[in-house]
Design a protein around this motif. Sequence first.
Motif, PDB file in Angstrom:
ATOM      1  N   PRO A 261       0.591  12.131   1.713  1.00 34.55           N
ATOM      2  CA  PRO A 261      -0.548  11.265   1.391  1.00 34.55           C
ATOM      3  C   PRO A 261      -0.044   9.945   0.806  1.00 34.55           C
ATOM      4  O   PRO A 261       0.767   9.955  -0.122  1.00 34.55           O
ATOM      5  N   VAL A 262      -0.497   8.839   1.365  1.00 32.42           N
ATOM      6  CA  VAL A 262      -0.086   7.506   0.894  1.00 32.42           C
ATOM      7  C   VAL A 262      -1.213   6.952   0.016  1.00 32.42           C
ATOM      8  O   VAL A 262      -2.294   6.629   0.486  1.00 32.42           O
ATOM      9  N   ILE A 263      -0.903   6.876  -1.271  1.00 25.54           N
ATOM     10  CA  ILE A 263      -1.918   6.570  -2.285  1.00 25.54           C
ATOM     11  C   ILE A 263      -1.765   5.146  -2.785  1.00 25.54           C
ATOM     12  O   ILE A 263      -0.675   4.727  -3.165  1.00 25.54           O
TER      13      ILE A 263
ATOM     14  N   LEU B 177       3.633   0.700  -4.394  1.00 23.41           N
ATOM     15  CA  LEU B 177       3.815  -0.271  -5.490  1.00 23.41           C
ATOM     16  C   LEU B 177       3.189  -1.596  -5.080  1.00 23.41           C
ATOM     17  O   LEU B 177       3.856  -2.624  -5.019  1.00 23.41           O
ATOM     18  N   ARG B 178       1.910  -1.540  -4.762  1.00 24.29           N
ATOM     19  CA  ARG B 178       1.257  -2.778  -4.317  1.00 24.29           C
ATOM     20  C   ARG B 178       0.036  -3.130  -5.151  1.00 24.29           C
ATOM     21  O   ARG B 178      -0.751  -3.979  -4.766  1.00 24.29           O
ATOM     22  N   THR B 179      -0.120  -2.454  -6.275  1.00 15.64           N
ATOM     23  CA  THR B 179      -1.212  -2.806  -7.190  1.00 15.64           C
ATOM     24  C   THR B 179      -0.641  -2.916  -8.606  1.00 15.64           C
ATOM     25  O   THR B 179       0.421  -2.357  -8.911  1.00 15.64           O
TER      26      THR B 179
ATOM     27  N   PHE C  15      13.696   7.532   9.142  1.00 12.62           N
ATOM     28  CA  PHE C  15      12.980   6.266   9.028  1.00 12.62           C
ATOM     29  C   PHE C  15      11.475   6.506   9.014  1.00 12.62           C
ATOM     30  O   PHE C  15      10.992   7.528   9.486  1.00 12.62           O
ATOM     31  N   LYS C  16      10.777   5.514   8.480  1.00 14.76           N
ATOM     32  CA  LYS C  16       9.329   5.465   8.614  1.00 14.76           C
ATOM     33  C   LYS C  16       9.019   4.624   9.847  1.00 14.76           C
ATOM     34  O   LYS C  16       9.509   3.482   9.948  1.00 14.76           O
ATOM     35  N   PHE C  17       8.281   5.171  10.784  1.00 10.78           N
ATOM     36  CA  PHE C  17       7.875   4.435  11.984  1.00 10.78           C
ATOM     37  C   PHE C  17       6.542   3.784  11.666  1.00 10.78           C
ATOM     38  O   PHE C  17       5.512   4.451  11.588  1.00 10.78           O
ATOM     39  N   PHE C  18       6.574   2.467  11.427  1.00  2.00           N
ATOM     40  CA  PHE C  18       5.417   1.774  10.870  1.00  2.00           C
ATOM     41  C   PHE C  18       5.233   0.404  11.483  1.00  2.00           C
ATOM     42  O   PHE C  18       6.212  -0.336  11.606  1.00  2.00           O
ATOM     43  N   PRO C  19       4.016   0.009  11.820  1.00  2.00           N
ATOM     44  CA  PRO C  19       2.764   0.776  11.828  1.00  2.00           C
ATOM     45  C   PRO C  19       2.604   1.549  13.144  1.00  2.00           C
ATOM     46  O   PRO C  19       2.476   0.953  14.215  1.00  2.00           O
TER      47      PRO C  19
ATOM     48  N   ALA D 168       6.007   9.168  10.785  1.00  2.00           N
ATOM     49  CA  ALA D 168       5.112   8.208  11.447  1.00  2.00           C
ATOM     50  C   ALA D 168       3.962   7.861  10.516  1.00  2.00           C
ATOM     51  O   ALA D 168       3.293   8.744   9.982  1.00  2.00           O
ATOM     52  N   THR D 169       3.748   6.565  10.330  1.00  2.00           N
ATOM     53  CA  THR D 169       2.748   6.096   9.360  1.00  2.00           C
ATOM     54  C   THR D 169       2.072   4.831   9.873  1.00  2.00           C
ATOM     55  O   THR D 169       2.709   4.003  10.516  1.00  2.00           O
ATOM     56  N   GLY D 170       0.795   4.723   9.555  1.00  2.00           N
ATOM     57  CA  GLY D 170       0.031   3.546   9.972  1.00  2.00           C
ATOM     58  C   GLY D 170      -0.922   3.915  11.095  1.00  2.00           C
ATOM     59  O   GLY D 170      -0.518   4.008  12.258  1.00  2.00           O
ATOM     60  N   GLY D 171      -2.174   4.176  10.720  1.00  2.00           N
ATOM     61  CA  GLY D 171      -3.167   4.557  11.724  1.00  2.00           C
ATOM     62  C   GLY D 171      -3.196   6.038  12.042  1.00  2.00           C
ATOM     63  O   GLY D 171      -3.813   6.452  13.022  1.00  2.00           O
ATOM     64  N   ILE D 172      -2.531   6.845  11.219  1.00  2.00           N
ATOM     65  CA  ILE D 172      -2.541   8.302  11.457  1.00  2.00           C
ATOM     66  C   ILE D 172      -3.831   8.885  10.873  1.00  2.00           C
ATOM     67  O   ILE D 172      -4.310   8.467   9.812  1.00  2.00           O
ATOM     68  N   SER D 173      -4.365   9.885  11.577  1.00  2.00           N
ATOM     69  CA  SER D 173      -5.612  10.525  11.149  1.00  2.00           C
ATOM     70  C   SER D 173      -5.540  12.009  11.496  1.00  2.00           C
ATOM     71  O   SER D 173      -4.604  12.463  12.159  1.00  2.00           O
TER      72      SER D 173
ATOM     73  N   GLY E  16       2.704  10.102   7.531  1.00  2.00           N
ATOM     74  CA  GLY E  16       2.151   9.610   6.271  1.00  2.00           C
ATOM     75  C   GLY E  16       0.817   8.954   6.548  1.00  2.00           C
ATOM     76  O   GLY E  16       0.596   8.422   7.645  1.00  2.00           O
ATOM     77  N   GLY E  17      -0.070   9.017   5.573  1.00  2.00           N
ATOM     78  CA  GLY E  17      -1.350   8.375   5.822  1.00  2.00           C
ATOM     79  C   GLY E  17      -2.265   8.378   4.626  1.00  2.00           C
ATOM     80  O   GLY E  17      -2.043   9.090   3.637  1.00  2.00           O
ATOM     81  N   SER E  18      -3.288   7.568   4.738  1.00  2.00           N
ATOM     82  CA  SER E  18      -4.237   7.421   3.628  1.00  2.00           C
ATOM     83  C   SER E  18      -5.604   8.001   3.966  1.00  2.00           C
ATOM     84  O   SER E  18      -6.524   7.823   3.193  1.00  2.00           O
ATOM     85  N   TRP E  19      -5.703   8.686   5.124  1.00  2.00           N
ATOM     86  CA  TRP E  19      -7.047   9.093   5.520  1.00  2.00           C
ATOM     87  C   TRP E  19      -7.685  10.095   4.555  1.00  2.00           C
ATOM     88  O   TRP E  19      -8.893  10.121   4.416  1.00  2.00           O
TER      89      TRP E  19
HETATM   90  C1  3PG Z   1       0.584   2.110   4.304  1.00  2.00           C
HETATM   91  O1  3PG Z   1       1.694   1.728   3.957  1.00  2.00           O
HETATM   92  O2  3PG Z   1      -0.457   1.485   4.078  1.00  2.00           O
HETATM   93  C2  3PG Z   1       0.555   3.403   4.995  1.00  2.00           C
HETATM   94  O3  3PG Z   1       1.278   3.288   6.131  1.00  2.00           O
HETATM   95  C3  3PG Z   1      -0.804   3.966   5.227  1.00  2.00           C
HETATM   96  O4  3PG Z   1      -1.306   3.586   6.450  1.00  2.00           O
HETATM   97  P1  3PG Z   1      -2.774   4.047   6.818  1.00  2.00           P
HETATM   98  O5  3PG Z   1      -3.697   3.498   5.760  1.00  2.00           O
HETATM   99  O6  3PG Z   1      -3.032   3.456   8.178  1.00  2.00           O
HETATM  100  O7  3PG Z   1      -2.804   5.548   6.839  1.00  2.00           O
END
Ligand code: 3PG
Length: 216
Positions: free
Chosen positions: A12-14, A41-43, A125-129, A153-158, A175-178
Amino acid sequence: MQHLLTQNPIIPVITLDREGDAVPLVESLVSAGFKIIEVTLRTDAALSAIERIRTQFPDLTIGAGTICSSKQITQAEILGCDFMVSPGATPALLEGAKKSPLPLIPGISTVSEIMIGLELGYQDFKFFPAESLGGVATLKAIFGPFREVQFCATGGISLANMGQYLKQPNVHSVGGSWMVHPSLIAQQNWPEIHALSKTALATAYTLTKHRPASTS
Ligand code: 3PG
């Protein structure tokens, strides 16, 4: 690092805007079965949030995400994080992280970045996005010349598409934030986050070779 990720198919990417949300949020994830998280670390709240999480959940595997500088590497070390994730892979960051006791999963979006990472001793590696880069089709193509390389794999995963990623021989995790979407955190909707997390993990374990990580 690879062992850790193989046993934990979903990270989970929080992203936390309020330090006070950290503990109840992570409680909803841990009670659903997660043993690993990444906090970006973006906030402004990220560092103090990780500090709270580290104290409250000493056995949790905690990654510091969005690592872009050597200063952030030092912060992740001081906070007692277990691993680091970066969105991209500059030679300076890759070399800097080699001096850290914490493993780094560098983000890559090109084959050349994979080659630079391999030259410096990285194999995970992280495959992003992921989805924007062509998703599974791109990973299949990369597998041809780089069979030793593994990806988160991260970015757009659901929930809907994670299965096709986890079935790839070069994907050990996604990885993902869904399940921890910023809107759910803003609403402090811990029951929904818990439910989405349980569904995500149950689906991952059913779809793939992955098994729940041991409690040790
Ligand atoms: C990110 O760094 O924002 C993560 O890759 C999460 O991506 P996502 O919000 O598309 O799941």
